[in-house]
Write a protein that holds these residues in place. Structure first.
Motif, short mmCIF file in Angstrom:
data_model
loop_
_atom_site.label_atom_id
_atom_site.label_comp_id
_atom_site.label_asym_id
_atom_site.label_seq_id
_atom_site.Cartn_x
_atom_site.Cartn_y
_atom_site.Cartn_z
N LEU A 166 -11.70 2.38 11.72
CA LEU A 166 -10.81 2.67 10.59
C LEU A 166 -10.79 4.17 10.29
CD1 LEU A 166 -8.90 1.67 8.40
CD2 LEU A 166 -10.90 1.28 6.94
N SER A 167 -11.95 4.79 10.33
CA SER A 167 -12.02 6.23 10.11
C SER A 167 -11.22 6.98 11.17
CB SER A 167 -13.48 6.68 10.11
OG SER A 167 -13.57 8.09 9.99
N SER A 203 -12.33 -5.89 4.69
CA SER A 203 -12.64 -6.55 3.41
C SER A 203 -13.26 -7.92 3.67
CB SER A 203 -11.39 -6.71 2.56
OG SER A 203 -10.91 -5.47 2.17
N GLN A 222 -7.97 -2.57 7.48
CA GLN A 222 -8.47 -2.51 6.10
C GLN A 222 -8.66 -3.91 5.54
OE1 GLN A 222 -5.66 -0.10 3.96
NE2 GLN A 222 -6.27 1.77 5.02
N SER A 223 -7.70 -4.78 5.78
CA SER A 223 -7.79 -6.16 5.32
C SER A 223 -8.94 -6.89 6.02
CB SER A 223 -6.46 -6.86 5.61
OG SER A 223 -6.53 -8.22 5.27
N ARG A 268 -15.64 0.05 10.68
CA ARG A 268 -15.50 1.25 9.83
C ARG A 268 -15.25 2.50 10.66
NH1 ARG A 268 -20.32 -0.39 6.00
NH2 ARG A 268 -19.15 -1.62 4.50
N SER A 277 -4.19 0.46 11.08
CA SER A 277 -5.10 0.83 10.00
C SER A 277 -4.98 -0.15 8.84
CB SER A 277 -4.78 2.26 9.53
OG SER A 277 -5.59 2.61 8.43
N SER A 278 -3.76 -0.50 8.49
CA SER A 278 -3.54 -1.43 7.39
C SER A 278 -4.16 -2.79 7.68
CB SER A 278 -2.05 -1.57 7.13
OG SER A 278 -1.82 -2.44 6.06
N ASP A 322 -7.51 6.42 10.47
CA ASP A 322 -7.05 7.20 9.31
C ASP A 322 -6.94 8.69 9.65
OD1 ASP A 322 -6.84 4.88 7.85
OD2 ASP A 322 -8.71 5.17 6.74
N SER A 376 0.81 -1.20 0.00
CA SER A 376 0.00 0.00 0.00
C SER A 376 0.85 1.26 0.00
CB SER A 376 -0.92 0.01 1.23
OG SER A 376 -0.13 0.11 2.40
#
Length: 187
Positions: A172-173, A144, A140-141, A169, A136-137, A176, A8
């Protein structure tokens, strides 16, 4: 996770090399997925908070920690809520054979060991931003995976799975946002 970070473009090779030391295990097969455990987020964010120097960084990390704690609550109730949903429609909870249960228990022990190793690397070698980038990475996985699971969940279970996805989510927000804010503070 280090492969994800490098693919990424979120981490420098030296950062990935430090994390690679915690992953001396055989590589997964291409179609094999393992959800990232949520129990990792709050302890890792507490480490980042302890290393944080500015009030603005601490505020960002505290918001992420609040989202992690909220996710922990949703995750902790998940299995019980799914089993209650199944019972309401006349189904029994999912039971694994002794062999499968032993295998799942082994995965859980491995995950706990990896988590301990990762947390010690975070404590010893990574700065707050690197910790948040790694979380975060991984999330993200994981997101998914759960987005796909939500599509195929039983209609009665779907709201429970969607609540879990929504909590992920939100985290994650928050992660980020923290990555962006921590990057600004570093410049």
């Amino acid at each position: 996770m280090p492969g994800i970070l490098l693919q990424s473009g979120l981490a420098a090779p030296a950062f990935a090399d430090r994390l690679d030391r915690t992953f001396d295990r055989p590589k997964k097969q291409p179609n094999e997925t393992t959800p990232f455990t949520c129990a990792m987020f709050a302890p890792a964010l507490r480490i980042a908070l302890g290393k944080s120097r500015s009030t603005s960084d601490r505020t960002l990390l505290e918001r992420a920690l609040d989202a992690a704690d909220a996710l922990d609550l949703v995750q902790a109730a998940f299995e019980e809520r799914i089993n209650a949903s199944k019972a309401a429609r006349g189904e029994k909870p999912t039971r694994l054979s002794k062999g499968w249960q032993a295998e799942v228990d082994g995965y859980a022990r491995d995950a706990e060991e990896i988590q301990r190793e990762q947390l010690s690397v975070y404590e010893a070698e990574l700065d707050p931003r690197e910790i948040v980038v790694a979380l975060s990475s991984g999330l993200q996985s994981d997101l998914s995976f759960w987005n796909g699971a939500a599509k195929y969940a039983h209609a009665a279970d779907r709201p429970i799975v969607e609540e879990l996805v929504a909590a992920k989510r939100r985290l994650l927000s928050a992660l980020d946002t923290a990555v962006q804010g921590l990057a600004q503070g570093a410049t």
